[in-house]
Each structure stands twice: as C-alpha cells, then as structure tokens.
Design an enzyme around this catalytic site. Structure first.
Site, PDB file in Angstrom:
ATOM      1  N   TYR A 117      -2.166  -1.769   8.898  1.00 38.23           N
ATOM      2  CA  TYR A 117      -1.201  -2.293   8.267  1.00 38.23           C
ATOM      3  C   TYR A 117      -0.283  -3.072   9.190  1.00 38.23           C
ATOM      4  CZ  TYR A 117      -2.430   1.503   5.027  1.00 38.23           C
ATOM      5  OH  TYR A 117      -3.162   2.318   4.195  1.00 38.23           O
ATOM      6  N   LYS A 139      -9.209   0.994  -6.481  1.00 40.06           N
ATOM      7  CA  LYS A 139      -7.932   1.743  -5.784  1.00 40.06           C
ATOM      8  C   LYS A 139      -6.800   1.923  -6.753  1.00 40.06           C
ATOM      9  CE  LYS A 139      -9.833   1.614  -1.626  1.00 40.06           C
ATOM     10  NZ  LYS A 139     -10.025   2.774  -0.912  1.00 40.06           N
ATOM     11  N   HIS A 186       0.843  -1.218   0.035  1.00 39.30           N
ATOM     12  CA  HIS A 186      -0.032   0.050   0.002  1.00 39.30           C
ATOM     13  C   HIS A 186       0.889   1.169   0.048  1.00 39.30           C
ATOM     14  CE1 HIS A 186      -3.764  -2.145   1.372  1.00 39.30           C
ATOM     15  NE2 HIS A 186      -2.677  -2.924   1.997  1.00 39.30           N
ATOM     16  N   HIS A 224      -2.470  -3.122  -3.728  1.00 39.52           N
ATOM     17  CA  HIS A 224      -3.682  -2.920  -3.218  1.00 39.52           C
ATOM     18  C   HIS A 224      -4.860  -2.835  -4.163  1.00 39.52           C
ATOM     19  CE1 HIS A 224      -6.785  -0.706  -0.334  1.00 39.52           C
ATOM     20  NE2 HIS A 224      -7.681  -1.795  -0.698  1.00 39.52           N
TER      21      HIS A 224
END
Length: 133
Positions: free
Chosen positions: A38, A113, A9, A106
């Site tokens: 995370y 995204k 990410h 991601h």
C-alpha cells in the site's frame, strides 16, 4: 505513471487493534513480497503513515497495480470517524491531482474479496455530494 484508480483496502486485523505501516511491511515481507504493497496506511487515530513510495508501483490490487494508489484502513469492518476523515482528506487530495481516477474498494476490482468491508463507491458519492453543498 497515469493513475486511474484510488483503491481503499483494510488491514483485516481485529477492529480496534492498532497496526502500523511498519507492521504491514513486516507481514508482507514475511510472505516473500517486496514489502508493504500500500502507498498509505490510515491508523486508528487518523494518522496517515507512508507505505510504499508513490514512485514505486503498488502491490495491492493485481492486475491494477500499475495505475493505482493503494490506501489501507487499519481494522476489519469498523472504521472510526478519525480514520474516515483522514481517508476523505487523502482521497480529496489525490482527486485534485488525478481528477479522472475512480475511487473504489478492493472488492470492486476483485469479487472474491470483501475488503474493505464497506461500499467505497457509495461513501465517495456522499463525500462528493457534501463538497457540492
């Protein structure tokens, strides 16, 4: 917990602005979430900070959280060599532990995204090719 995915990410913060796991924990808590989602944060200098403990399911790529590890690069779409070296080492260590896990961005799990704003699959293929040389 069987890990099947290692998900990269970005923090979506301005490029070059340092951000810590503590900052992200605070932001996520302010959203009413259970703290940082995370497992690791890779800072601008390549330091890897711990986020959510590994025994605790991540909250970073629903509905894939149960079987994934979340790694967040600080920045939006420009990551420096220190960060990429740290990411490589971290992913290599997890691949040694979970050899069948896919390495993904991601955006590979959620087409809505763009995070982390680079092709993680292509990056990982390059890492694997270098390690075979």
């Amino acid at each position: 917990m069987k890990i099947t995915k290692i998900v990269v990410h970005c923090s979506d913060t301005p490029n070059g602005r340092e951000t810590s796991a503590e900052d992200i924990h605070r932001w996520h808590s302010e959203q009413g979430w259970d703290g940082i989602g995370y497992h690791h944060v890779v800072k601008l200098d390549g330091e890897i900070e711990a986020g959510r403990p590994m025994y605790w399911q991540g909250a970073h790529a629903d509905p894939f959280n149960k079987n994934s590890i979340g790694i967040c690069l600080v920045g939006r779409d420009e990551f420096n060599a220190d960060q990429m070296r740290a990411l490589e080492g971290l992913v290599l260590s997890y691949k040694a532990e979970y050899p069948d896990a896919q390495v993904l961005g991601h955006c590979d799990l959620n087409p809505a995204k763009t995070c982390p704003n680079f092709d993680v699959k292509a990056w990982w293929a390059g890492v694997k090719n270098r390690s075979l040389d």
